[in-house]
Design a protein around this motif. Structure first.
Motif, PDB file in Angstrom:
ATOM      1  N   GLY A 106      -0.616   7.512  -2.927  1.00 51.80           N
ATOM      2  CA  GLY A 106      -1.176   8.374  -1.888  1.00 51.80           C
ATOM      3  C   GLY A 106      -1.024   7.765  -0.508  1.00 51.80           C
ATOM      4  N   TYR A 107      -1.244   6.462  -0.412  1.00 52.80           N
ATOM      5  CA  TYR A 107      -1.128   5.818   0.885  1.00 52.80           C
ATOM      6  C   TYR A 107       0.313   5.466   1.228  1.00 52.80           C
ATOM      7  CZ  TYR A 107      -6.155   5.905   0.867  1.00 52.80           C
ATOM      8  OH  TYR A 107      -7.463   6.352   0.845  1.00 52.80           O
ATOM      9  N   PHE A 108       1.220   5.561   0.262  1.00 50.93           N
ATOM     10  CA  PHE A 108       2.644   5.544   0.582  1.00 50.93           C
ATOM     11  C   PHE A 108       3.066   6.877   1.201  1.00 50.93           C
ATOM     12  CE2 PHE A 108       3.559   2.085  -2.682  1.00 50.93           C
ATOM     13  CZ  PHE A 108       3.969   1.160  -1.739  1.00 50.93           C
ATOM     14  N   ILE A 109       2.518   7.971   0.688  1.00 50.23           N
ATOM     15  CA  ILE A 109       2.849   9.294   1.203  1.00 50.23           C
ATOM     16  C   ILE A 109       2.232   9.516   2.581  1.00 50.23           C
ATOM     17  CG2 ILE A 109       2.563  11.779   0.794  1.00 50.23           C
ATOM     18  CD1 ILE A 109       2.559  11.156  -2.206  1.00 50.23           C
ATOM     19  N   GLY A 249       2.121   5.292  11.364  1.00 53.65           N
ATOM     20  CA  GLY A 249       2.502   5.817  10.066  1.00 53.65           C
ATOM     21  C   GLY A 249       3.309   4.837   9.249  1.00 53.65           C
ATOM     22  N   LEU A 250       4.271   4.166   9.894  1.00 51.10           N
ATOM     23  CA  LEU A 250       5.099   3.245   9.132  1.00 51.10           C
ATOM     24  C   LEU A 250       4.394   1.913   8.860  1.00 51.10           C
ATOM     25  CD1 LEU A 250       8.543   4.086  10.692  1.00 51.10           C
ATOM     26  CD2 LEU A 250       7.828   4.453   8.339  1.00 51.10           C
ATOM     27  N   LEU A 251       3.558   1.457   9.794  1.00 50.72           N
ATOM     28  CA  LEU A 251       2.785   0.234   9.534  1.00 50.72           C
ATOM     29  C   LEU A 251       1.836   0.410   8.354  1.00 50.72           C
ATOM     30  CD1 LEU A 251       1.830  -0.985  13.120  1.00 50.72           C
ATOM     31  CD2 LEU A 251       3.444  -2.054  11.542  1.00 50.72           C
ATOM     32  N   GLN A 252       1.442   1.634   8.089  1.00 46.70           N
ATOM     33  CA  GLN A 252       0.500   1.875   6.998  1.00 46.70           C
ATOM     34  C   GLN A 252       1.081   1.531   5.627  1.00 46.70           C
ATOM     35  OE1 GLN A 252      -1.017   5.909   8.409  1.00 46.70           O
ATOM     36  NE2 GLN A 252      -2.743   5.154   7.240  1.00 46.70           N
ATOM     37  N   TYR A 253       2.375   1.298   5.540  1.00 43.92           N
ATOM     38  CA  TYR A 253       2.939   0.895   4.248  1.00 43.92           C
ATOM     39  C   TYR A 253       2.418  -0.467   3.798  1.00 43.92           C
ATOM     40  CZ  TYR A 253       6.184   4.785   4.221  1.00 43.92           C
ATOM     41  OH  TYR A 253       6.718   6.043   4.188  1.00 43.92           O
ATOM     42  N   ILE A 254       1.863  -1.245   4.728  1.00 44.19           N
ATOM     43  CA  ILE A 254       1.283  -2.538   4.351  1.00 44.19           C
ATOM     44  C   ILE A 254       0.164  -2.340   3.330  1.00 44.19           C
ATOM     45  CG2 ILE A 254      -0.036  -4.518   5.206  1.00 44.19           C
ATOM     46  CD1 ILE A 254       1.425  -4.094   7.912  1.00 44.19           C
ATOM     47  N   ALA A 255      -0.742  -1.392   3.608  1.00 42.49           N
ATOM     48  CA  ALA A 255      -1.913  -1.191   2.742  1.00 42.49           C
ATOM     49  C   ALA A 255      -1.527  -0.760   1.331  1.00 42.49           C
ATOM     50  CB  ALA A 255      -2.881  -0.199   3.373  1.00 42.49           C
TER      51      ALA A 255
END
Length: 304
Positions: A106-109, A249-255
């Protein structure tokens, strides 16, 4: 605004928030003996006490009036508070029900949704390299979705609710801590009602007076969960006002990457080679985007 004009504080605050969110499944897993609704209610109450108490100490009682005087702040923060409470509740339930890998999906999407919102709603611009990174990330997410094995309703609902929350916090002209304080005030009375209901119906166990006391260690974790709730949300709300929403949006891939690693390596959830392919594609996309940002920063003329 393009990725060439970056606020470094906003960038590092965003990174720190996403790292903390990435390891949070391990924290909530420690509370798996507590019903999910009770966890979310405690999370709201202790976060509200921390944030509102700090605001009263620093600004006095005027902070609430001044915050709600901002255009559209009252109803937008009520909506964002509802969205984040729903997101928290679904997330905690999913983690303690053994769906950490799907929550990571979900957090990848979600970052792709943020990029889309940044371009379509906020009219942010991406260059060709950035569009390429978005396309690669989209391919990775599509691969993960197709090979998950069942319709990922948890993942899609988490992505949609948090994407809408971030967009509202981007649009409302309210400082991040004050915004969280108002959201907390909207949520605290329903949360207290839920806690009292739980105690009266045999689902509560907070402190020795609880129906079936959980023990002081779990009580302490519930209280500390308020601080761990407030800090990354304040950081996230601060970051989305300082840096482009597409970059957020792209930095959120860390989580979700850290969540995925927690679920697979530490909590023993299944992760086959098909999912690994999607994971690699997403990190390639992030590397392309980050590399483009570094090159643009080096080319930018330095002030005299």
């Amino acid at each position: 605004m393009t990725a060439g004009a970056l606020d470094r504080r906003g960038l590092w605050v965003a990174v720190g928030s996403f790292v903390l969110w990435g390891v949070m499944p391990l924290y909530w897993h420690l509370l798996k003996a507590v019903p999910s609704l009770q966890i979310i209610a405690h999370r709201i109450v202790w976060s509200a006490l921390l944030v509102v108490g700090w605001l009263l100490f620093k600004y006095g009682r005027s902070w609430l009036r001044e915050t709600l005087a901002q255009p559209r702040a009252a109803w937008m923060l009520a909506l964002s508070g509802t969205l984040i409470a729903f997101n928290w509740g679904l997330y905690i339930w999913a983690v303690n029900a053994g769906h950490v890998v799907e929550t990571s999906l979900g957090y990848f999407i979600n970052p792709l949704l943020n990029v889309l919102l940044g371009v379509v709603v906020l009219h942010e611009r991406l260059n060709r390299t950035q569009w390429l990174s978005v396309a690669i990330a989209a391919g990775g997410v599509l691969w993960l979705t197709v090979h998950y094995g069942s319709f990922p309703w948890i993942a899609l609902t988490l992505a949609a609710s948090f994407g809408a929350y971030g967009l509202i916090r981007k649009l409302v002209a309210v400082p991040p801590v004050r915004g969280l304080g108002v959201e907390s005030l909207y949520l605290v009375l329903p949360a207290l009602a839920l806690l009292f209901w739980g105690e009266s119906h045999g689902e509560g166990g907070f402190l020795p007076t609880g129906v079936a006391a959980w023990g002081w260690k779990l009580d302490a974790l519930l209280v500390l969960g308020g601080a761990l709730t407030a800090l990354p949300l304040i950081g996230f709300a601060d970051a989305v006002r300082r840096i482009p929403y597409s970059l957020v949006g792209l930095l959120q891939y860390i989580a979700p990457t850290l969540q995925l690693l927690c679920g697979v390596l530490l909590l023993g959830e299944e992760f086959g080679s098909e999912r690994a392919i999607g994971f690699v594609l997403i990190w390639i996309a992030l590397a392309v985007y980050a590399g483009d940002g570094l090159l643009r920063a080096r080319r930018r003329p330095q002030p005299a």
